[in-house]
Each structure stands twice: as structure tokens, then as C-alpha cells.
Design a protein around this motif. Structure first.
Motif, PDB file in Angstrom:
ATOM      1  N   PRO A 109     -29.391  17.550  58.632  1.00 53.84           N
ATOM      2  CA  PRO A 109     -29.008  16.759  59.805  1.00 53.84           C
ATOM      3  C   PRO A 109     -30.226  16.481  60.714  1.00 53.84           C
ATOM      4  O   PRO A 109     -31.074  17.340  60.915  1.00 53.84           O
ATOM      5  CB  PRO A 109     -27.962  17.621  60.506  1.00 53.84           C
ATOM      6  N   ARG A 110     -30.258  15.303  61.258  1.00 51.39           N
ATOM      7  CA  ARG A 110     -31.412  14.866  62.030  1.00 51.39           C
ATOM      8  C   ARG A 110     -31.623  15.680  63.307  1.00 51.39           C
ATOM      9  O   ARG A 110     -32.750  15.767  63.803  1.00 51.39           O
ATOM     10  CB  ARG A 110     -31.249  13.381  62.395  1.00 51.39           C
ATOM     11  N   ASN A 111     -30.558  16.277  63.848  1.00 44.63           N
ATOM     12  CA  ASN A 111     -30.728  17.021  65.106  1.00 44.63           C
ATOM     13  C   ASN A 111     -31.537  18.312  64.920  1.00 44.63           C
ATOM     14  O   ASN A 111     -31.919  18.959  65.895  1.00 44.63           O
ATOM     15  CB  ASN A 111     -29.372  17.341  65.734  1.00 44.63           C
ATOM     16  N   VAL A 112     -31.823  18.662  63.647  1.00 44.64           N
ATOM     17  CA  VAL A 112     -32.624  19.869  63.382  1.00 44.64           C
ATOM     18  C   VAL A 112     -34.115  19.511  63.236  1.00 44.64           C
ATOM     19  O   VAL A 112     -34.976  20.387  63.272  1.00 44.64           O
ATOM     20  CB  VAL A 112     -32.102  20.588  62.116  1.00 44.64           C
ATOM     21  N   TYR A 113     -34.403  18.223  63.083  1.00 42.48           N
ATOM     22  CA  TYR A 113     -35.778  17.798  62.831  1.00 42.48           C
ATOM     23  C   TYR A 113     -36.796  18.303  63.867  1.00 42.48           C
ATOM     24  O   TYR A 113     -37.919  18.666  63.492  1.00 42.48           O
ATOM     25  CB  TYR A 113     -35.864  16.271  62.744  1.00 42.48           C
ATOM     26  N   PRO A 114     -36.466  18.329  65.183  1.00 45.78           N
ATOM     27  CA  PRO A 114     -37.463  18.822  66.141  1.00 45.78           C
ATOM     28  C   PRO A 114     -37.951  20.232  65.824  1.00 45.78           C
ATOM     29  O   PRO A 114     -39.132  20.549  66.023  1.00 45.78           O
ATOM     30  CB  PRO A 114     -36.728  18.764  67.483  1.00 45.78           C
ATOM     31  N   TRP A 115     -37.065  21.112  65.336  1.00 47.38           N
ATOM     32  CA  TRP A 115     -37.495  22.481  64.993  1.00 47.38           C
ATOM     33  C   TRP A 115     -38.321  22.479  63.703  1.00 47.38           C
ATOM     34  O   TRP A 115     -39.237  23.280  63.546  1.00 47.38           O
ATOM     35  CB  TRP A 115     -36.281  23.386  64.827  1.00 47.38           C
ATOM     36  N   ILE A 116     -37.952  21.577  62.761  1.00 44.39           N
ATOM     37  CA  ILE A 116     -38.732  21.487  61.524  1.00 44.39           C
ATOM     38  C   ILE A 116     -40.154  21.015  61.836  1.00 44.39           C
ATOM     39  O   ILE A 116     -41.132  21.569  61.325  1.00 44.39           O
ATOM     40  CB  ILE A 116     -38.040  20.536  60.527  1.00 44.39           C
ATOM     41  N   ARG A 117     -40.246  20.015  62.671  1.00 43.14           N
ATOM     42  CA  ARG A 117     -41.583  19.517  63.046  1.00 43.14           C
ATOM     43  C   ARG A 117     -42.333  20.531  63.888  1.00 43.14           C
ATOM     44  O   ARG A 117     -43.527  20.746  63.720  1.00 43.14           O
ATOM     45  CB  ARG A 117     -41.454  18.203  63.830  1.00 43.14           C
ATOM     46  N   GLY A 118     -41.609  21.137  64.836  1.00 45.12           N
ATOM     47  CA  GLY A 118     -42.259  22.058  65.762  1.00 45.12           C
ATOM     48  C   GLY A 118     -42.966  21.298  66.877  1.00 45.12           C
ATOM     49  O   GLY A 118     -43.117  20.076  66.822  1.00 45.12           O
ATOM     50  N   PRO A 119     -43.437  21.977  67.906  1.00 44.42           N
ATOM     51  CA  PRO A 119     -44.139  21.310  68.996  1.00 44.42           C
ATOM     52  C   PRO A 119     -45.412  20.636  68.483  1.00 44.42           C
ATOM     53  O   PRO A 119     -46.220  21.270  67.803  1.00 44.42           O
ATOM     54  CB  PRO A 119     -44.461  22.447  69.978  1.00 44.42           C
ATOM     55  N   ALA A 120     -45.546  19.338  68.794  1.00 41.28           N
ATOM     56  CA  ALA A 120     -46.722  18.551  68.362  1.00 41.28           C
ATOM     57  C   ALA A 120     -46.917  18.618  66.849  1.00 41.28           C
ATOM     58  O   ALA A 120     -48.044  18.647  66.359  1.00 41.28           O
ATOM     59  CB  ALA A 120     -47.978  19.027  69.091  1.00 41.28           C
ATOM     60  N   ASN A 121     -45.794  18.708  66.069  1.00 44.54           N
ATOM     61  CA  ASN A 121     -45.822  18.754  64.598  1.00 44.54           C
ATOM     62  C   ASN A 121     -46.542  19.993  64.059  1.00 44.54           C
ATOM     63  O   ASN A 121     -47.021  19.993  62.915  1.00 44.54           O
ATOM     64  CB  ASN A 121     -46.479  17.498  64.018  1.00 44.54           C
ATOM     65  N   GLU A 122     -46.604  21.051  64.826  1.00 48.27           N
ATOM     66  CA  GLU A 122     -47.342  22.250  64.409  1.00 48.27           C
ATOM     67  C   GLU A 122     -46.708  22.910  63.184  1.00 48.27           C
ATOM     68  O   GLU A 122     -47.418  23.316  62.253  1.00 48.27           O
ATOM     69  CB  GLU A 122     -47.425  23.244  65.567  1.00 48.27           C
ATOM     70  N   ASN A 123     -45.365  23.048  63.147  1.00 44.82           N
ATOM     71  CA  ASN A 123     -44.687  23.666  61.993  1.00 44.82           C
ATOM     72  C   ASN A 123     -44.893  22.828  60.736  1.00 44.82           C
ATOM     73  O   ASN A 123     -45.184  23.349  59.648  1.00 44.82           O
ATOM     74  CB  ASN A 123     -43.182  23.807  62.258  1.00 44.82           C
ATOM     75  N   LEU A 124     -44.727  21.508  60.888  1.00 51.22           N
ATOM     76  CA  LEU A 124     -44.864  20.607  59.750  1.00 51.22           C
ATOM     77  C   LEU A 124     -46.285  20.676  59.174  1.00 51.22           C
ATOM     78  O   LEU A 124     -46.465  20.793  57.953  1.00 51.22           O
ATOM     79  CB  LEU A 124     -44.536  19.180  60.203  1.00 51.22           C
ATOM     80  N   ARG A 201     -42.386  24.901  72.710  1.00 55.20           N
ATOM     81  CA  ARG A 201     -43.320  25.971  72.351  1.00 55.20           C
ATOM     82  C   ARG A 201     -43.004  27.261  73.112  1.00 55.20           C
ATOM     83  O   ARG A 201     -43.085  28.362  72.560  1.00 55.20           O
ATOM     84  CB  ARG A 201     -44.751  25.515  72.630  1.00 55.20           C
ATOM     85  N   GLN A 202     -42.642  27.113  74.369  1.00 51.44           N
ATOM     86  CA  GLN A 202     -42.409  28.304  75.196  1.00 51.44           C
ATOM     87  C   GLN A 202     -41.026  28.912  74.988  1.00 51.44           C
ATOM     88  O   GLN A 202     -40.866  30.130  75.091  1.00 51.44           O
ATOM     89  CB  GLN A 202     -42.573  27.942  76.682  1.00 51.44           C
TER      90      GLN A 202
END
Length: 516
Positions: A109-124, A201-202
Motif C-alpha cells: 500500500p502506498r501509505n507505507v512508502y514514506p517509511w520504506i523511503r525513510g527521511p530524505a530517501n535514507e532507508n531506500l 527522522r526524530q
């Protein structure tokens, strides 16, 4: 040791044998089949068959793929035996490398994408670098929810597992909403969404901000229940971290507030590192920045505006555009004098614009005096006229008078009038009078009358007389000619000594010539 000639013959014989063997091998053609799963054929063939052609050229062989209708994973290599062996080894190597790669798709689901990407795409970025693969997440404008992972097979499956874990941990995330005016949303977003990245991030909480085309003021926060309160506090902090304020001012005050190259503004508001100051049309100063800086700048600017309004003013005087050049003066001399004497700024529009407004800015007393001076100039110009009078150039000297006595007399009687005689070297009878209408007309009458008298008293007539009679006309010591001059009120001019001309000239009133 064998003779050199025998050694050379043996070398040539061996070389010919080897060439013959190679030729026979090239003439011998054979086939070899090799298993290549269908999913790898595309990479083996390459774009428009480029990879396949390269292999065939390199190994001097032909490579045949099964047709689309054949249900087979076998490909055929045809060519010389030794070339086929090399080609097969290369193909097996390529297939082996391809077998290590994988491309997998997972729907999240698209609403999870922010956590997958992480802040400033750091996780990705971390996942892609760690497993040396590519993760393709659909853009926010797309309705697609499929994430594509491409890379080494082992890494692809580990990333898929990681994404599933993220989804499982966030699919039931708690949420709260808050109302923030739309004008403050950009302060929460920050530059390139840096504000949202900082909150994520915080607190590991995602803040959903309505898109620009949505008029909603509602923000949604999603994340762990224990972190939502902290995230909400950060949202309000960012929303109020930047405030705006508008200050009214009069348009003419802008240059006084800014100063040369912004020097005045810099002295009024020295700390501008996070402060935005815009002078907008319509007399509005727009301030944006941290509350403390905005309030400090506002106080300084308002105080200066109050001082300018008290000590200075800006007034407009209406002047016909045709008269602007007279207010400016030759090379700007007159307007510069007005500026310097009254300590004001005078703005005169270009005559081509057709504007009749001359603006004067500065201290109130100076502005008042400058306006009075301009009005006086305009009044004089409006009452001024220019009039030409035609007077024979031979009379100009007599009009001016000895040592300019006539001119000086007229200047006292008609002080506003400027009398312009043509240069003595220029053959012109035109005399110009310029000044107050009434005085110009009166002087014109005086000069016309004088001109008429000069014309009457300067009638000329030439008389031919034999030179031997001149001594009788002149008389002893000029007694005779002087007597004639006095009795007839004329001037008698004799030819110059040595001249062959035997004519004398009589100058005076025409009526008096009869008595000579």
C-alpha cells in the motif's frame, strides 16, 4: 649445428603444415546444443540482436535460437569445433551470471512508502547500496502500488523480506489530525520537504500534508502512539517558526528606506540571514522569517517610516511637458541648482512619456521652496513670448549704442526681456526679443520706432563730382563741408584717398538732400 639454409627450409615446411591444419579445421563445421532457459534469451540476444551478433563475430560461428512456436530451451551453435567450444563457454558464463540476477515485484500500500523511503530517501539508499540492487518505487502521482526490485537474486529476496517487515510494522499505525492554516504548510514542509524528513527522522512519524490543489487545512500524522504527541509538537513548532507581517508605507519613502545599494535597510535591519524583506507594489513591505527577527525588523521599519512621514514629504507639481526642458535648464543646470539649494530630489519624467507630473521629495521646507521656485519658472515661461524684429544689419551698431548705452537702458526699462542680435560675422537682419509678453511688445514698439527713424535719417544718395572740385566743396580746413553738414543735418562721406571713384555719398533725411 645445421646450416642456416636447412633451418629456414624446415621452418617454412612446419608453417605450411600448421596453416593447412587450421584451414582444414575452418572447413570442418559442427553443431553443438546448449541449454539456455527462455527467461535469459532476451539478455543473451541484446537490443536488436546486438549481443548475439557480437558473439558470432568474435567466435566465427552462427547461433540459432528456437522459434517462438518451439517449446524448447535448447539453442544451437554452428561453426568450427574449437570456436564452438569457446562460444559455448562464453554463453554458459553469461547464463550463469544471469542466473544470479532476479527481478521481483511486490505490492505494498502506498501509505507505507514514506517509511520504506525513510527521511530524505535514507532507508531506500541504504538498501540499494547494501545489496547492490535497484528498487523502483512508483512516484507519488501514480496509482500503481507495485515496487520492483532488480539485482542479485539473494539480495532481491532479502530486500523483499525487509519491505514486508516494514509493512507489517506500519500497516496498523495510529493516526491523528490537526488543523494548520494553508499559508503555514510550507513552513512545515520546508525546503524540498526537509521539514517532514526531520520529523520522520526524530519520531518515525509520517506527516501527510494536503497537496497544493487541495484547499484543506487538515494535516494527518501517522505512526507509533507514543511518538504522535512529540511529532505533533514539532509540527506546531515548525508552523509557528516562521511568521509573516505586512507594513504600510508611502511609495516615495522606498528609496529612503532602502538607501544607496541597500545601505539604509542594512543599517535598520542588520540581521537578515533568515529574514525575507520584499518591497511590493502598492506601498507594502512584506516580512517573513523567525518571529523574533520579524518583530525586530518591523519595529525598526515602522519607526523609520514614522520619522520619514514627520520630517520629509513627497509632492507633485503639474507642469506642461513642453516646459520640462526649461525647468531642467541647459545641461541640467537649473534643476541641479534647485536640488542643491533646497536639499531635495526632483524627478522630471522624460518629455516623450507625456507625463505632466514633476515629483519633489525631501525635507518639507525644502520641498515647499522648490515647488514655489518651479511654479515661478512656469509662470514666467507661460507669460513669456518670443518675437522677431527685422532691422537692417547696418543699423545694429546704432541700435546698441555707444558702449551699449541703448541696450543697458532697455534692460533697465524691460528687465525680463533678452535681446539677441545676430553675430556680426553672420549676414542676418533678425533680432530676437524674448521675455514677458507685455515687456516684449513694448520694447518691440520702441525698437520699431527707432528703426524707422534710422531708416529715415540714413537715406543715401551718391553724387558724381570731378575730383578737382572737391577742394572747393571741402573748403579751407573743411569749413564748407562742415557748414553743409550742419545746415542740412546730413553726413557727407568722401572717397578715400587714392580711390578712383569720384562719387561722394550723402546720408540723411531724404527731404534734406534738396538743400545740398
Amino acid at each position: 649445428m645445421k646450416p642456416p639454409q636447412q633451418h629456414s627450409k624446415r621452418f617454412n615446411r612446419n608453417h605450411q603444415q600448421n596453416n593447412g591444419a587450421n584451414a582444414r579445421e575452418l572447413q570442418t563445421q559442427t553443431d553443438r546444443e546448449i541449454l539456455v532457459p527462455k527467461e535469459y534469451r532476451g539478455a543473451l540476444i541484446g537490443k536488436e540482436g546486438s549481443n548475439l551478433k557480437k558473439l558470432e563475430q568474435e567466435f566465427a560461428c552462427k547461433i540459432f535460437m528456437p522459434s517462438k512456436n518451439e517449446n524448447s530451451d535448447m539453442i544451437k551453435v554452428h561453426g568450427p569445433p574449437s570456436n564452438i567450444d569457446s562460444a559455448v563457454r562464453r554463453i554458459e558464463q553469461i547464463v550463469g551470471d544471469l542466473a544470479k540476477l532476479a527481478t521481483e515485484t511486490i505490492s505494498i500500500p502506498r501509505n507505507v512508502y514514506p517509511w520504506i523511503r525513510g527521511p530524505a530517501n535514507e532507508n531506500l539508499d541504504r538498501l540499494q547500496n547494501q545489496y547492490n540492487l535497484k528498487i523502483n518505487i512508483p512516484p507519488t502521482t501514480s496509482d500503481n502500488d507495485k515496487i520492483v526490485i532488480n539485482g542479485e537474486r539473494e539480495g532481491v529476496y532479502k530486500v523483499i523480506e525487509t519491505l514486508k517487515q516494514i509493512y507489517d510494522s506500519k500497516k496498523n499505525a495510529a493516526s491523528i489530525t490537526c488543523n494548520i492554516p494553508r499559508v503555514q504548510h510550507r513552513y512545515i514542509l520546508g525546503t524540498r520537504r526537509s521539514g517532514l524528513d526531520e520529523i520522520l527522522r526524530q519520531t518515525d512519524v509520517v506527516v501527510d500534508v494536503p497537496p497544493e490543489n487541495d484547499n484543506s487545512d487538515v494535516l494527518t500524522l501517522r505512526g507509533d502512539t507514543s511518538k504522535l504527541a512529540t511529532a505533533l509538537a514539532l509540527v506546531y513548532q515548525k508552523a509557528t517558526s516562521v511568521i509573516t507581517k505586512e507594513i504600510k508605507y508611502q511609495e516615495w519613502q522606498r528609496r529612503f528606506l532602502i538607501g544607496p545599494k541597500g545601505a539604509t535597510l542594512q543599517s535598520l535591519v542588520p540581521n537578515q540571514d533568515k529574514l525575507k524583506i520584499d518591497f511590493e507594489d502598492g506601498g507594502v513591505i512584506y516580512l517573513e522569517g523567525p518571529p523574533e527577527q520579524v518583530n525586530t525588523a518591523s519595529q525598526a521599519l515602522e519607526k523609520e517610516i514614522e520619522r520619514l512621514s514627520k520630517d520629509l514629504c513627497s509632492e507633485v507639481v503639474t507642469v506642461d511637458p513642453k516646459l520640462h526642458r526649461h525647468v531642467i535648464g541647459k545641461h541640467g543646470s537649473l534643476v541641479s541648482k534647485l536640488k542643491n539649494e533646497n536639499d531635495v530630489q526632483i524627478t522630471i519624467p522624460d518629455e516623450s512619456k507625456g507625463s505632466n507630473e514633476i515629483r519633489i521629495e525631501g525635507k518639507k521646507d525644502g520641498v515647499k521652496k522648490a515647488i514655489a521656485a518651479i511654479k515661478e519658472i512656469v509662470q514666467r515661461l507661460e507669460n513669456e513670448k518670443s518675437r522677431d524684429i527685422i532691422i537692417e544689419q547696418r543699423f545694429h551698431g546704432q541700435l546698441i549704442g555707444k558702449h551699449g548705452e541703448n541696450i543697458n537702458k532697455w534692460r533697465q526699462e524691460f528687465p525680463s526681456v533678452t535681446i539677441s542680435f545676430p553675430d556680426a560675422m553672420v549676414k542676418s537682419d533678425l533680432v530676437n526679443l524674448r521675455g514677458d509678453k507685455k515687456e516684449v511688445d513694448n520694447l518691440f514698439t520702441v525698437m520699431t520706432k527707432l528703426q524707422k527713424e534710422l531708416q529715415e535719417s540714413n537715406y543715401q544718395e551718391n553724387v558724381s563730382i570731378f575730383k578737382e572740385y572737391y577742394k572747393h566743396i571741402i573748403g579751407k580746413g573743411g569749413v564748407n563741408i562742415n557748414k553743409i553738414r550742419d545746415e542740412t543735418n546730413t553726413r557727407i562721406e568722401l572717397p578715400t584717398q587714392g580711390s578712383t571713384d569720384n562719387r561722394l555719398t550723402v546720408i540723411g533725411k531724404q527731404a534734406n538732400r534738396c538743400y545740398i
